[in-house]
Structure formats: structure tokens, C-alpha cells
Design an enzyme around this catalytic site. Structure first.
Site, short mmCIF file in Angstrom:
data_model
loop_
_atom_site.label_atom_id
_atom_site.label_comp_id
_atom_site.label_asym_id
_atom_site.label_seq_id
_atom_site.Cartn_x
_atom_site.Cartn_y
_atom_site.Cartn_z
N LYS A 174 0.84 -1.21 0.00
CA LYS A 174 0.00 0.00 0.00
C LYS A 174 0.87 1.24 0.00
O LYS A 174 2.03 1.21 0.41
CB LYS A 174 -0.94 0.02 1.21
CG LYS A 174 -0.25 0.00 2.59
CD LYS A 174 0.17 1.34 3.15
CE LYS A 174 0.96 1.21 4.44
NZ LYS A 174 1.66 2.40 4.89
N ASP A 182 -2.63 -1.87 10.05
CA ASP A 182 -2.65 -1.87 8.58
C ASP A 182 -3.14 -3.20 8.00
O ASP A 182 -3.31 -3.31 6.79
CB ASP A 182 -1.24 -1.61 8.02
CG ASP A 182 -0.80 -0.16 8.19
OD1 ASP A 182 -1.64 0.67 8.61
OD2 ASP A 182 0.38 0.13 7.91
P1 ATP Z 1 4.14 -0.27 7.82
O1 ATP Z 1 4.09 0.38 6.48
O2 ATP Z 1 2.92 -1.10 8.14
O3 ATP Z 1 4.52 0.65 8.93
P2 ATP Z 1 6.64 -1.37 6.99
O4 ATP Z 1 6.31 -1.68 5.58
O5 ATP Z 1 7.41 -0.13 7.27
O6 ATP Z 1 5.29 -1.37 7.81
P3 ATP Z 1 7.32 -4.11 7.44
O7 ATP Z 1 7.92 -4.56 6.16
O8 ATP Z 1 5.92 -4.51 7.71
O9 ATP Z 1 7.44 -2.54 7.61
O10 ATP Z 1 8.31 -4.60 8.58
C1 ATP Z 1 8.45 -4.00 9.82
C2 ATP Z 1 9.15 -4.98 10.76
O11 ATP Z 1 8.23 -6.01 11.06
C3 ATP Z 1 10.34 -5.69 10.14
O12 ATP Z 1 11.52 -4.99 10.39
C4 ATP Z 1 10.32 -7.06 10.78
O13 ATP Z 1 11.14 -7.11 11.91
C5 ATP Z 1 8.90 -7.26 11.26
N1 ATP Z 1 8.11 -8.29 10.52
C6 ATP Z 1 7.26 -9.16 11.05
N2 ATP Z 1 6.68 -9.93 10.14
C7 ATP Z 1 7.17 -9.56 8.95
C8 ATP Z 1 6.94 -10.00 7.63
N3 ATP Z 1 6.11 -11.00 7.33
N4 ATP Z 1 7.58 -9.37 6.65
C9 ATP Z 1 8.42 -8.35 6.95
N5 ATP Z 1 8.69 -7.91 8.18
C10 ATP Z 1 8.08 -8.51 9.19
#
Ligand code: ATP
Length: 298
Positions: free
Chosen positions: A10, A138
Site C-alpha cells: 500500500k 494496517d
Molecule cells: P508499515 O508500512 O505497516 O509501517 P513497513 O512496511 O514499514 O510497515 P514491514 O515490512 O511490515 O514494515 O516490517 C516492519 C518490521 O516487522 C520488520 O523490520 C520485521 O522485523 C517485522 N516483521 C514481522 N513480520 C514480517 C513480515 N512477514 N515481513 C516483513 N517484516 C516482518
């Protein structure tokens, strides 16, 4: 027998952030748009118990233990239906990790849908969305896809009409940014100031409904952007490079460090991507479009 679910990333076209609440969370007005960068989660029976594996360029940054949102989703569904989560979840990861594109949330929604189909629980859509909301703010949107307004912590969703396709370039950065750290920086930067109530912009909702990229470009806003830029000043160079290359507008995606560039057409997006890629201000670029559907069994 196995079930594979494809789930999109997203971008927040509006992310309005209120003051920190007593519980530490922030009220948000969060306009989500699902875009065509995908993870795939495959659920296969695993008599040995719950197991998570991951492949893809960022796989080494993904936790494979019970903190993985896909594992938590499987456990939550199993607990609700009184069974053991004896499943192997394989995540084919293409959404940048810790990139502000809700990759972990996407995997949570995908694992939930995949396990639900594998175990034939008969859970209703509202029940699945309730589990999503328990997993994270989210996660419900990753299940629903399209475009939606999220209020509360972002988890209370109202689906939105979108009148056309929007073309985007995403610039991936080296390393991630922690979402809680970005919110803490937001709190630091806004300390002593009057943070207004987060409300969805009527102009932005109209631009989405009309499918008008120019009008959407004029209304894109991310209240977390100053905090992300404060923690990662080099992102300003990426944003400037994309705007100079002809993007209609540029913003940090969610909590960053991925940056998003709205373009007039698919051809314009290809051109912006090429220039950004050569600019040396980002790790890699991706061209895509949205809205796209949420988690879907393939
Ligand atoms: P958001 O946009 O919802 O704030 P994000 O995209 O910045 O999230 P994610 O890729 O969701 O961040 O990852 C955040 C942290 O969550 C990672 O650093 C990791 O430690 C943890 N995590 C837990 N499950 C997962 C997963 N399936 N894939 C990636 N990271 C994960």
C-alpha cells in the site's frame, strides 16, 4: 495440498496524524491505496508444527520466528478455532521490508486467508477482518485492498470509490525505518505545538473518486514525512530527483524510507523511473499502478 494467496503493498495518499493518545497510539486519518507490488504466502500442512520460510531479495531481513506477522495470523486463527497451527508458511517476498509499504501486514492478511482456506474454518469475512485488526492497524486494509479511509489507529476502514488508475514509481532506500521510531520523532518534532485532529481531505477524496491524477497530486500529504526526513535526511534528495524528473508529486510512503512518485501516465512513470534510477539517490525503483484488489487466493 497447499493454498497460495497474493497480497499487495500500500501507499498512503493521505496520512494525517493526531497528537499521541494516553495509550501512546495516535489517531489517524489514513487514506490507503493498494498498489501492484506483491508478496505471495503459501500455506502447506506441516505435521511438525508451525514453520515460516521466506525467499526474495530482502528475505534475510524477515524474522522467521513467532514474531512474523504471518505466523501470528496462523496462531490467532488456530486459537479461535481450537486447533493447532500445524502449517508451513512460505513467504515469497517482493514488498520492501520496513519500507513503509505494509509488507508485514500484507503477509499477516495473506497467511490468515491462506490458513482459513486450508483449514476450511468457515470464518465469515467480518470475523477475518476482526482478527486482522487485532494483528495490526494496517492488516485489515491488506485484506480489503482497493482504496479505503482508515480511522482510529487506522484499522477502522471505509472503502472508497476510485474513478481510474493511478501510476506510481516507488524508490526503494537502503535499510529500513522503524515505524515506532518515526512516530517517536513525530512526537519530538511536534512537542509543544497544537497538533490538529486528523481528518480526511475532501479534495483528496474527490480526486480519487474522479481518477484525476493532477488533482490527487495537489492534495497528497503525509504528516510523518518531516519525521522520516529528520531521521533520514538523504530522502530529500530522492524526492527532489523524482520531482525534477517529471513526477506530478512526490512523498514519503507511510513511515518511509520508500518514496512514492505519482505520475501522469504509465509512460511518464517509466521515464521518471529511468531518471531516478540513474540519479544515484536510491537503491532501486519500481513502476506500478493502483488501486488493485486485496489478498486473493491464486
Ligand atoms: P508499515 O508500512 O505497516 O509501517 P513497513 O512496511 O514499514 O510497515 P514491514 O515490512 O511490515 O514494515 O516490517 C516492519 C518490521 O516487522 C520488520 O523490520 C520485521 O522485523 C517485522 N516483521 C514481522 N513480520 C514480517 C513480515 N512477514 N515481513 C516483513 N517484516 C516482518
Amino acid at each position: 495440498m497447499s493454498v497460495t494467496v497474493r497480497v499487495p503493498a500500500k501507499v498512503n495518499v493521505q496520512l494525517a496524524v493526531g497528537a499521541a493518545r494516553p495509550d501512546g497510539f495516535h489517531d489517524l486519518a489514513n487514506v490507503f491505496l493498494a498498489v501492484g507490488l506483491y508478496d505471495e504466502v503459501t500455506a502447506t500442512p506441516s505435521p511438525g508444527g508451525l514453520r515460516v520460510t521466506c525467499s526474495g531479495p530482502d528475505a534475510d531481513q524477515v524474522p522467521l520466528d513467532r514474531t512474523n506477522l504471518a505466523a501470528r495470523a496462523a496462531e490467532a486463527l488456530a486459537a479461535r478455532y481450537g486447533r493447532t497451527p500445524d502449517v508451513h508458511l512460505h513467504i515469497a517476498k517482493d514488498i520492501p521490508v520496513a519500507g513503509g509499504m505494509a509488507g508485514g501486514s500484507a503477509d499477516g492478511a495473506a497467511a490468515l486467508l491462506a490458513c482459513d482456506a486450508l483449514w476450511q474454518t468457515g470464518a465469515s469475512r467480518p470475523e477475518l477482518l476482526e482478527i486482522c485488526a487485532e494483528l495490526g492497524s494496517d492488516v485489515p486494509f491488506s485484506m480489503v485492498g482497493g482504496a479505503a479511509l482508515g480511522t482510529g489507529r487506522g484499522e477502522m476502514l471505509t472503502e472508497l470509490e476510485v474513478g481510474g488508475t493511478f501510476h506510481w514509481v516507488f524508490a526503494l532506500a537502503d535499510g529500513g525505518l522503524s515505524t515506532p521510531a518515526v512516530f517517536r520523532e513525530f512526537d519530538r518534532l511536534t512537542e509543544g505545538t497544537d497538533v490538529s485532529e486528523p481528518v480526511a481531505s475532501p479534495e483528496l477524496l474527490t480526486a480519487l473518486a474522479k481518477g484525476d491524477a493532477h488533482a490527487l497530486a495537489a492534495t497528497l500529504v503525509n504528516d510523518l514525512q518531516p519525521a522520516a526526513l529528520s531521521l533520514r535526511p538523504s530522502l530529500a534528495d530522492t524526492l527532489a530527483a523524482g520531482t525534477a524528473a517529471g513526477a506530478l508529486a512526490a512523498l514519503v510512503s507511510g513511515s518511509g524510507p520508500t518514496t512514492a512518485f505519482l505520475c501522469e501516465s504509465a509512460a511518464a512513470a517509466e521515464k521518471v523511473a529511468k531518471t531516478l534510477s540513474a540519479s544515484g539517490t536510491c537503491r532501486s525503483v519500481r513502476v506500478t499502478a493502483g488501486p488493485v484488489p486485496g489478498a486473493t487466493i491464486v
